[in-house]
Design an enzyme around this catalytic site. Structure first.
Site, PDB file in Angstrom:
ATOM      1  N   HIS A  52       0.856  -1.178   0.000  1.00 30.39           N
ATOM      2  CA  HIS A  52       0.000   0.000   0.000  1.00 30.39           C
ATOM      3  C   HIS A  52       0.895   1.232   0.000  1.00 30.39           C
ATOM      4  O   HIS A  52       2.026   1.195   0.509  1.00 30.39           O
ATOM      5  CB  HIS A  52      -0.877   0.026   1.251  1.00 30.39           C
ATOM      6  CG  HIS A  52      -1.934  -1.027   1.277  1.00 30.39           C
ATOM      7  ND1 HIS A  52      -3.062  -0.916   2.061  1.00 30.39           N
ATOM      8  CD2 HIS A  52      -2.049  -2.213   0.632  1.00 30.39           C
ATOM      9  CE1 HIS A  52      -3.824  -1.988   1.894  1.00 30.39           C
ATOM     10  NE2 HIS A  52      -3.232  -2.789   1.033  1.00 30.39           N
ATOM     11  N   GLU A  54       0.971   3.870   1.806  1.00 36.58           N
ATOM     12  CA  GLU A  54       1.438   4.294   3.129  1.00 36.58           C
ATOM     13  C   GLU A  54       2.611   3.452   3.606  1.00 36.58           C
ATOM     14  O   GLU A  54       3.592   3.986   4.145  1.00 36.58           O
ATOM     15  CB  GLU A  54       0.309   4.180   4.173  1.00 36.58           C
ATOM     16  CG  GLU A  54      -0.933   4.976   3.838  1.00 36.58           C
ATOM     17  CD  GLU A  54      -2.007   4.186   3.113  1.00 36.58           C
ATOM     18  OE1 GLU A  54      -3.187   4.419   3.380  1.00 36.58           O
ATOM     19  OE2 GLU A  54      -1.660   3.318   2.270  1.00 36.58           O
ATOM     20  N   CYS A  82      -6.298   1.905   5.779  1.00 36.18           N
ATOM     21  CA  CYS A  82      -6.927   0.662   6.225  1.00 36.18           C
ATOM     22  C   CYS A  82      -6.346   0.268   7.596  1.00 36.18           C
ATOM     23  O   CYS A  82      -5.407   0.898   8.080  1.00 36.18           O
ATOM     24  CB  CYS A  82      -6.659  -0.441   5.199  1.00 36.18           C
ATOM     25  SG  CYS A  82      -4.927  -0.985   5.164  1.00 36.18           S
ATOM     26  N   CYS A  85      -2.463  -0.299   7.528  1.00 35.39           N
ATOM     27  CA  CYS A  85      -1.679   0.931   7.403  1.00 35.39           C
ATOM     28  C   CYS A  85      -1.807   1.810   8.644  1.00 35.39           C
ATOM     29  O   CYS A  85      -0.819   2.394   9.091  1.00 35.39           O
ATOM     30  CB  CYS A  85      -2.105   1.689   6.155  1.00 35.39           C
ATOM     31  SG  CYS A  85      -1.667   0.792   4.630  1.00 35.39           S
TER      32      CYS A  85
END
Length: 149
Positions: A52, A54, A82, A85
């Site tokens: 992801h 992040e 999410c 993260c």
């Protein structure tokens, strides 16, 4: 406002993800008013469920700063993080998160969960949401509409 300036940079990263067929989420990490790391979702490219935006920028920032503690940084991301993260943000001791649009299906900063500000955890982040949210939502809508065709 600086938040909008840095969120525009995160949106540039999100557009890169879009062009690669990745879910269009982008992120940048800022320290002392300077972007030190930037990236976008790359799960498909890297064949990695943790890739992801992040997570990728936190990895880069840690390498650049020479440590895992990112306490004097701000992470800008186009969509609310999410649970994975948000947990990583707490573990990395990021000082502040600024996100664009809320994520009603997986958001773990303010929507479904409040991991970043949970008083039971050993670290809490300052949170600012809704920065350039309309642009972030429009990009996501465009991406998913293109996938349905």
């Amino acid at each position: 406002m600086r938040d909008q300036e840095f969120m525009r940079e995160a949106l540039i990263e999100a557009k890169k993800a879009f062009s690669l067929g990745e879910i269009p989420i982008g992120a940048v990490i800022v320290k002392n008013g300077q972007i030190i790391a930037r990236d976008h979702n790359r799960r498909e490219e890297l064949k990695d469920p943790t890739a992801h935006a992040e997570i990728l920028v936190m990895r880069k920032a840690g390498a650049i700063l020479g440590g895992w503690r990112l306490s004097q940084t701000t992470l800008y991301v186009t969509i609310e993080p999410c649970p994975m993260c948000a947990g990583a943000l707490v573990q990395a001791r990021v000082g502040r998160i600024v996100y664009g649009a809320e994520d009603s299906k997986a958001g773990a900063v303010t929507s479904l969960y409040s991991i970043a500000t949970d008083e039971r955890l050993n670290h809490r982040l300052e949170v600012t949401g809704g920065v350039l949210a309309e642009e972030a939502v429009a990009l996501m809508r465009q991406f998913f509409q293109s996938r349905r065709k």
